[in-house]
Design a protein around this motif. Structure first.
Motif, PDB file in Angstrom:
ATOM      1  N   UNK A   1      12.942   3.095   2.415  1.00 58.26           N
ATOM      2  CA  UNK A   1      12.057   2.023   2.863  1.00 58.26           C
ATOM      3  C   UNK A   1      11.222   2.538   4.023  1.00 58.26           C
ATOM      4  N   UNK A   2       9.920   2.232   4.005  1.00 58.85           N
ATOM      5  CA  UNK A   2       9.046   2.489   5.146  1.00 58.85           C
ATOM      6  C   UNK A   2       8.282   1.219   5.481  1.00 58.85           C
ATOM      7  N   UNK A   3       8.381   0.801   6.741  1.00 56.85           N
ATOM      8  CA  UNK A   3       7.619  -0.338   7.264  1.00 56.85           C
ATOM      9  C   UNK A   3       6.790   0.199   8.416  1.00 56.85           C
ATOM     10  N   UNK A   4       5.467   0.146   8.278  1.00 58.30           N
ATOM     11  CA  UNK A   4       4.621   0.833   9.249  1.00 58.30           C
ATOM     12  C   UNK A   4       3.291   0.120   9.463  1.00 58.30           C
ATOM     13  N   UNK A   5       2.707   0.366  10.632  1.00 56.77           N
ATOM     14  CA  UNK A   5       1.341  -0.058  10.941  1.00 56.77           C
ATOM     15  C   UNK A   5       1.170  -1.563  10.746  1.00 56.77           C
ATOM     16  N   UNK A   6       2.181  -2.331  11.151  1.00 59.07           N
ATOM     17  CA  UNK A   6       2.173  -3.767  10.893  1.00 59.07           C
ATOM     18  C   UNK A   6       2.344  -4.554  12.192  1.00 59.07           C
TER      19      UNK A   6
ATOM     20  N   UNK B   1      15.859   4.526   5.902  1.00 59.68           N
ATOM     21  CA  UNK B   1      14.862   3.512   6.246  1.00 59.68           C
ATOM     22  C   UNK B   1      14.104   3.964   7.490  1.00 59.68           C
ATOM     23  N   UNK B   2      12.768   3.840   7.445  1.00 54.99           N
ATOM     24  CA  UNK B   2      11.895   4.182   8.561  1.00 54.99           C
ATOM     25  C   UNK B   2      11.080   2.963   8.961  1.00 54.99           C
TER      26      UNK B   2
ATOM     27  N   UNK C   1      12.796   2.340  -2.829  1.00 52.57           N
ATOM     28  CA  UNK C   1      11.383   2.605  -2.622  1.00 52.57           C
ATOM     29  C   UNK C   1      10.597   1.354  -2.307  1.00 52.57           C
ATOM     30  N   UNK C   2      10.390   1.094  -1.012  1.00 45.40           N
ATOM     31  CA  UNK C   2       9.622  -0.067  -0.556  1.00 45.40           C
ATOM     32  C   UNK C   2       8.734   0.375   0.584  1.00 45.40           C
ATOM     33  N   UNK C   3       7.430   0.115   0.440  1.00 46.95           N
ATOM     34  CA  UNK C   3       6.467   0.425   1.489  1.00 46.95           C
ATOM     35  C   UNK C   3       5.765  -0.849   1.923  1.00 46.95           C
ATOM     36  N   UNK C   4       5.839  -1.169   3.220  1.00 43.58           N
ATOM     37  CA  UNK C   4       5.057  -2.247   3.818  1.00 43.58           C
ATOM     38  C   UNK C   4       4.101  -1.608   4.813  1.00 43.58           C
TER      39      UNK C   4
END
Length: 459
Positions: free
Chosen positions: A251-256, A277-278, A223-226
């Protein structure tokens, strides 16, 4: 960009991820006591960063044993003070390091502050690395590093000052990394943020600048959100990866917005596998791509990349010598199975290596065979590719071929090296050939994406 996801697509993060919210409970507030308009200060403060003890005391006092998340707030003052200068900090379970908009947390330039006992000397070249603590270490569940975003778009920032000289030397952290490459050695530089076994970790609306080494490593958690992270480090700063999930799941890495001198994203499966992972709706500048590897020994599965843009030039106008778009890299030195990976709607501009699937990365040798299967690239447009641009599609051997589906791919340069690959192609102008390459063409609906490339935000 398409509104529906084709059948058979990787699903990525199994969580239902929504935009984070800042913590409502502030446990402690630490007021800024200085300004640093030149990003440097007096020698005494540089030698012994004055804010380490103040901030760490607040973090230690506020460490939680329950489920409620509380914040330690770094606050700008009415007198205009907005800067903190600190050595390494530890964020504990259940707490968020919260930066006010306009506040900058500067990392120490004193290598002694980062030294790990028994390891090579931090701030030097050596036969091995690993001599430095990160600036911020995170351990325990429900932690975060977050910032307030103002109406004008400004938000709190962490500045590693990798461009400045290591205290007691005439060499910057970045120059040290370049010197290591020339010498065939290893630099001992601190990472900016490392979270180990920290379930439900959040990075939110924070700017990360000029890291001496990797910006963010998320190691071993679930569970990691960036979200809304902005990383700004020049394309020429060696080994400054953006965000690296390693042995991680959900994991979600978004809007960065991510600009750095190495991989923009690098998903690793070394000692532990990575899965679910997304990586969606992000923009990359001058990086070495949205990557998996090179460590894949324990496996990487179910990864979804969607609606990302990559440009080969950083926001400072520096053209990366190794700009890459889509990339999976490994070798028998540290390889393993990579399967169930989907790239949807990827836009590339001025990128030297649009598609890279490389099982012989850096010529590594050993017993750990990399095998890339179930890889789908659906929707790629590449524009303004430089002279000499080339894609790589190479499986390890006949028994472990690259298994790749290409759909709706429109590259302005279609030069490619290919070998040991089983490729299905639909509506693509990339038709690779080479030793033991099988290419099957089909027909189907859809089209390559129409692309726009946003400018990097003014920080």
């Amino acid at each position: 960009m398409r509104s529906t996801v084709p059948a058979g697509t990787a699903t990525g993060d199994t969580r239902h991820v929504t935009e984070p919210a800042l913590p409502t409970t502030v446990c402690a507030t630490v007021p800024a006591a200085r300004t640093m308009p030149t990003r440097a200060t007096d020698q005494g403060s540089e030698t012994t960063p004055p804010d380490t003890i103040r901030i760490q005391h607040a973090l230690d006092t506020c460490a939680q044993t329950g489920q409620q998340t509380v914040a330690v707030r770094l606050q700008a003052t009415d007198s205009g003070h907005n800067a903190f200068l600190t050595g390494p900090l530890a964020v504990h379970r259940g707490e968020v390091l919260l930066l006010d908009s306009g506040v900058t947390l500067y990392g120490s330039r004193n290598p002694a502050d980062y030294q790990i006992s028994g390891k090579p000397r931090c701030g030097t070249l050596a036969s091995s690395g690993g001599g430095c603590k990160p600036l911020i270490s995170v351990a325990g569940a429900n932690a975060g590093i977050e910032a307030v975003r103002a109406a004008d778009g400004s938000q709190g920032r962490i500045d590693g000052r990798g461009d400045q000289t290591v205290l007691g030397t005439t060499t910057s952290w970045w120059q040290l990394a370049t010197d290591a490459q020339k010498a065939g050695s290893n630099q001992n530089n601190p990472r900016l943020i490392q979270a180990d076994d920290s379930d439900n970790f959040t990075l939110y609306h924070v700017d990360l600048l000029s890291s001496p080494n990797f910006h963010v490593v998320y190691n071993g958690g679930n569970g990691f959100t960036a979200w809304g992270v902005r990383i700004k480090t020049p394309a020429g700063a060696r080994n400054t990866d953006g965000i690296d999930p390693a042995g991680a799941t959900n994991v979600t890495i978004t809007d960065s917005f991510i600009m750095d001198g190495d991989d923009g994203i690098a998903i690793k499966g070394g000692n532990r596998s990575s899965s679910n992972i997304t990586v969606t709706n992000n923009h990359f500048y001058g990086t070495h791509g949205i990557s998996i590897g090179s460590e894949t020994t324990s496996g990487v599965t179910n990864v979804l990349f969607r609606d990302n843009t990559l440009t080969g030039t950083d926001a400072l106008g520096t053209t990366s010598g190794s700009s890459t778009g889509i990339r999976i890299k490994s070798s028998p030195a540290n390889g393993g199975r990579v399967t169930g990976v989907t790239y949807l709607n990827t836009c590339l501009d001025a990128v030297r290596a649009p598609l890279v699937f490389d099982t012989h990365y850096s010529g590594g040798s050993g017993p750990n065979a990399p095998w890339f299967t179930g890889i789908t690239v659906d929707g790629v447009t590449a524009t303004h590719s430089p002279s000499g641009a080339k894609s790589t599609l190479v499986g390890l051997d006949r028994t472990r071929p690259l298994e790749l589906t290409l759909q709706h791919v429109n590259l302005d340069v279609t030069t490619a090296t290919a070998a040991n690959a089983r490729i299905t192609a639909t509506d693509t102008n990339l038709h690779p050939s080479g030793p033991d390459v099988t290419l099957t063409t089909t027909n189907g609906p859809g089209a390559a994406p129409t692309c726009t490339f946003p400018a990097f935000p003014a920080l």
